[in-house]
Design an enzyme around this catalytic site. Structure first.
Site, PDB file in Angstrom:
ATOM      1  N   GLU A   1       0.868  -1.170   0.000  1.00 25.99           N
ATOM      2  CA  GLU A   1       0.000   0.000   0.000  1.00 25.99           C
ATOM      3  C   GLU A   1       0.904   1.219   0.000  1.00 25.99           C
ATOM      4  O   GLU A   1       1.494   1.579   1.020  1.00 25.99           O
ATOM      5  CB  GLU A   1      -0.932  -0.017   1.219  1.00 25.99           C
TER       6      GLU A   1
ATOM      7  N   CYS B   1      -1.915   9.200   2.822  1.00 22.31           N
ATOM      8  CA  CYS B   1      -1.523   8.641   1.527  1.00 22.31           C
ATOM      9  C   CYS B   1      -2.567   8.864   0.445  1.00 22.31           C
ATOM     10  O   CYS B   1      -2.231   8.880  -0.744  1.00 22.31           O
ATOM     11  CB  CYS B   1      -1.203   7.155   1.657  1.00 22.31           C
TER      12      CYS B   1
END
Length: 465
Positions: free
Chosen positions: A210, A244
């Site tokens: 990720e 993010c």
């Protein structure tokens, strides 16, 4: 033998015990984890405040409640997830039962980042436990207070042969990556993701990455700009931009740039300032470290030196590691702020003339972890989705797709690989094992294909009829 090797060896032996566990036993472990978290809530809030100056509200919403939701969803659905999946029969083998069994991968490693230091340890840990794995957790050394409370929670909940927390710096991560884990779950930068994937390849270890990237937001002319600006301001500035999937830059029609900047400034001030020119430290987070503070300050300075304009904000407070929300316009080609993932409260504005131009701008960059669309035009929304690629997309909202455990969360190419949350997280930490069970039946002289296929079919038809 050092502690890391010792724990790994013990977990390799214990994985075969966990393979025998049923749904009720795993649910019991998840309930214990939730109970231990609840008992340590005050310490968790204090740690997040210490590391990132997160407000109680923000920590509740983005860290604790998120984890509680993951645990509850797994508890409520684990029996169904663990049940073998029935697969239809094949004409070539009509008497066999075909099933997919989800078995634990074995001993797994979770390497977590510092920006959501509690959530991004616990969320994948829930999936790994639900799938029946042994786990070694490596929290970030940049959020030491949170790492410490995570260690306590894990020690209070699990035997070390089941789940162990390994604190330390990058050298510790390197030691862990040298071990032949059965699966590695990494959350962090694309650059370090490549290092993790390279290390995993030496042991043919499967990985979930990720990562991040430059998540764009496209605003068209068919939109309520006030609502868009309010949501973007929150999504960009929560955790001081250290998210993010935060909107990294905004594509706005030329004629609406000034209007958007004015609205963004208005809502950002309402949410995160205690006066016109001073942020509220009770609501607005700090930058995690001096190094990241310097990096973000450098992005602003470098962009301005190349000709960019600070349209609003940008004040820096080195003593308190605080960078005020900043809006940049007139950004020249080659400025680092448009080449690197920002991961901070700096918002570049890119004006465009028509939608094709905006789409082309997005597509010239690597596939992002998220893409946001603000439009009331179904035609424009469909066009953007069809013409671009991203890990996930929200229409007329930001960030919220990560909070739904019923859908997969993950990146694409440079923004990651693999999916997490809910069943997708369970599946990610599981091996899908095909089991074909042949019924006891005398086939006499029947011959299986591909040999003498015609005769085999004739014999089969005679038997069925």
């Amino acid at each position: 033998m050092n502690r890391i090797s010792c724990v790994f060896k013990n977990q390799q032996a214990h994985q075969y015990v966990l393979r025998q566990t049923n749904a009720l036993q795993r649910i019991d472990q998840l309930r214990k984890l939730k109970k231990t978290i609840q008992e340590n809530e005050d310490a968790i809030y204090f740690a997040l405040r210490t590391d990132l100056r997160k407000s109680h509200f923000e920590a509740s919403l983005t860290e604790l409640f998120f984890v509680y939701g993951e645990i509850d969803f797994a508890i409520n659905n684990l029996r169904a997830w663990m049940s073998p999946t029935r697969i239809g029969k094949m004409l070539s083998n009509p008497f066999a039962k075909n099933r997919i069994y989800y078995e634990p991968k074995g001993v797994c490693l979770i390497i977590a980042p510092w920006n959501y230091p509690f959530q991004l340890v616990m969320s994948p840990l829930v999936s790994a436990i639900a799938a029946g794995n042994c786990v070694m957790v490596k929290p970030s050394e940049l959020s030491p207070a949170t790492s410490k409370i995570i260690t306590k929670i894990i020690l209070d909940t699990f035997e070390e042969e089941h789940v162990a927390c390994i604190e330390g710096n990058a050298d510790v991560s390197q030691q862990l990556l040298e071990l032949p884990f059965d699966h590695i779950f990494f959350t962090g930068s694309t650059e370090i993701g490549k290092v993790v994937m390279s290390a995993a390849a030496k042991n043919l270890t499967s990985v979930t990455l990720e990562l991040g990237g430059k998540s764009p937001t496209i605003i068209d002319n068919e939109v309520n700009l006030e609502k868009a600006a309010k949501k973007i301001a929150w999504g960009k500035l929560v955790n001081a931009g250290q998210t993010c999937i935060a909107p990294d830059y905004i594509l706005v029609p030329y004629q609406r740039v000034d209007e958007f900047v004015g609205l963004y400034k208005q809502f950002a001030t309402e949410m995160y300032f205690k006066s016109k020119d001073e942020v509220n430290p009770e609501a607005y987070g700090k930058i995690i470290s001096k190094r990241h503070f310097d990096r973000l300050s450098g992005l602003i300075t470098e962009a301005v030196e190349k000709g960019a304009r600070i349209n609003w904000g940008g004040k820096t407070d080195e003593k308190n590691q605080t960078i005020y929300p900043a809006v940049l316009t007139q950004i020249p080609n080659g400025a680092k702020v448009m080449e690197e993932e920002i991961f901070g409260p700096i918002l570049p504005i890119i004006p465009y003339t028509d939608l094709d131009e905006a789409i082309a701008f997005v597509n010239q960059k690597s596939k992002p972890l998220a893409l946001y669309i603000f439009s009331n035009s179904s035609k424009n929304i469909k066009k953007i989705i069809k013409s671009t690629s991203a890990g996930g997309t929200c229409v007329n909202d930001v960030l919220v797709h990560i909070a739904n455990p019923k859908v997969p969360f993950g990146g694409a190419n440079h923004s990651g690989m693999g999916s997490s949350h809910g069943f997708f997280g369970f599946k990610n930490f599981s091996h899908e094992r095909t089991v074909v069970k042949q019924r006891r039946i005398d086939f006499n002289d029947m011959v299986y294909p591909p040999y003498h296929t015609k005769q085999w079919v004739l014999n089969l038809l005679k038997r069925i009829m």
